[in-house]
Write a protein that holds these residues in place. Structure first.
Motif, PDB file in Angstrom:
ATOM      1  N   ASP A   1      36.432  26.704  34.309  1.00 25.39           N
ATOM      2  CA  ASP A   1      36.352  28.114  33.907  1.00 25.39           C
ATOM      3  C   ASP A   1      36.810  28.320  32.471  1.00 25.39           C
ATOM      4  O   ASP A   1      36.865  29.447  31.989  1.00 25.39           O
ATOM      5  N   ARG A   2      37.165  27.221  31.789  1.00 25.76           N
ATOM      6  CA  ARG A   2      37.639  27.260  30.405  1.00 25.76           C
ATOM      7  C   ARG A   2      38.944  28.042  30.270  1.00 25.76           C
ATOM      8  O   ARG A   2      39.255  28.563  29.206  1.00 25.76           O
TER       9      ARG A   2
ATOM     10  N   ARG B   1      35.681  32.694  38.077  1.00 30.62           N
ATOM     11  CA  ARG B   1      35.580  32.731  36.620  1.00 30.62           C
ATOM     12  C   ARG B   1      34.574  31.695  36.114  1.00 30.62           C
ATOM     13  O   ARG B   1      33.905  31.905  35.114  1.00 30.62           O
ATOM     14  N   LYS B   2      34.479  30.568  36.814  1.00 28.05           N
ATOM     15  CA  LYS B   2      33.450  29.589  36.467  1.00 28.05           C
ATOM     16  C   LYS B   2      32.070  30.191  36.708  1.00 28.05           C
ATOM     17  O   LYS B   2      31.173  30.054  35.867  1.00 28.05           O
TER      18      LYS B   2
ATOM     19  N   ARG C   1      31.264  32.524  33.974  1.00 30.25           N
ATOM     20  CA  ARG C   1      30.920  31.793  32.755  1.00 30.25           C
ATOM     21  C   ARG C   1      29.482  31.289  32.793  1.00 30.25           C
ATOM     22  O   ARG C   1      28.745  31.387  31.801  1.00 30.25           O
TER      23      ARG C   1
END
Length: 318
Positions: free
Chosen positions: A88-89, A137-138, A141
């Motif tokens: 997810d950075r 969240r990934k 993204r």
């Protein structure tokens, strides 16, 4: 060996007899083909009768069947040149959400799915399909990446719900789910979502606020599991069959209510009996839903998606 559900017991007994007869047969012995054919026809008839009148609770059991094709298998079958993307950075990678770029019938797409796993080891790896904040969240993204590269998004949902652990709440589970829904609604590209097994609560809708929402024939989709609902209302999880009936969780009910767009037919006896046929049927449904969306502008796609979900909360007043 095929796993049978409790209500499939009459079919299980017939198929067991068929297998026994086939094992007993050998060259030179009495031809038992006629008896096998008779029992096979009877088993098919029993199966057809059972599946023609499944209760919502029985559909729940079918949706959860251990041998039902999961997201990873659906993706492997329908998507070529698949390149998985991770992380997810921000925190880490969540194995419960799988996603990446590939080709659907030759055209580039972004694919995202919730994966439950198929055995004990893989179920633990994928956390039984219950994603944590980093998973959502990934997904967000990847949806934003799809928007930048003009890639249609295909999502495959199969989860009992988001992971309810303390660590997930500490990392912002509710916010991550809300942002996931927002990403679905803001995507400037076509988004086709399919409930392939269980669609549970916000953990499902975070990937399912699409232009077109499909459901497999024996999938379920609800704000809470039948067991969870029964525990709250009756303080007794054993009342789950009653809750399933009241909650209108089946694909057929949800189609009548206008909450999904299409029910995708499954092979007789459920997708687990013939996964390849089930997945092929799903592929055709996705292609049919995707084609008209390719002609729409980003503004039209967003507007239609927004109007679609806002309309679900309106009451007729005239």
């Amino acid at each position: 060996m095929r796993q049978f559900l409790e209500f499939e017991k009459p079919v299980a007994e017939l198929e067991s007899k068929i297998e026994e007869l086939r094992r007993m047969s050998s060259p030179g012995e009495i031809n038992i083909a006629d008896e096998v054919a008779r029992l096979s026809a009877k088993a098919d008839s029993q199966l057809r009768t059972l599946y023609a009148k499944l209760t919502p609770w029985q559909k729940t059991l079918v949706a959860r069947h251990a041998e039902r094709p999961k997201a990873a298998r659906v993706i492997a079958t329908l998507i070529t040149d698949f390149t998985p993307l991770a992380g997810d950075r921000a925190f880490g990678d969540d194995a419960a959400i799988i996603g990446g770029m590939g080709r659907f019938r030759g055209a580039p797409v972004m694919v995202i799915g919730t994966e439950k796993g198929t055995d004990t080891e893989s179920r633990i790896k994928y956390n039984f399909g219950m994603a944590k904040p980093e998973g959502y969240r990934k997904a967000r993204r990847l949806m934003e990446l799809a928007g930048r590269f003009n890639l249609p998004i295909l999502t495959f949902v199969d989860t009992s719900g988001a992971f309810p652990g303390i660590e997930a709440e500490a990392r912002g589970q509710a916010e991550a789910i809300a942002r996931g829904i927002e990403a679905c609604l803001l995507a400037p590209v076509p988004l086709i979502s399919t409930i392939i097994g269980e669609g549970g609560s916000g953990g499902a809708i975070a990937l399912a606020a699409g232009n077109s929402v499909l459901m497999m024939e024996h999938a379920i989709y609800s704000v809470i599991s039948p067991e969870g609902c029964a525990s709250i209302l009756w303080r007794d999880a054993a009342q789950a069959p009653v809750a399933a009936e009241a909650m209108r969780i089946t694909a057929q009910d949800l189609r009548r209510l206008g909450l999904i767009d299409e029910v995708v037919a499954e092979p007789l006896g459920g997708a687990h009996r013939d996964p390849e046929v089930a997945i092929a049927s799903l592929g055709n449904a996705i292609a049919h839903a995707l084609e008209p969306l390719k002609l729409l502008s980003p503004e039209s796609l967003r507007a239609r998606r927004r109007e679609k979900f806002l309309a679900m909360g309106k009451l007729g007043l005239g």
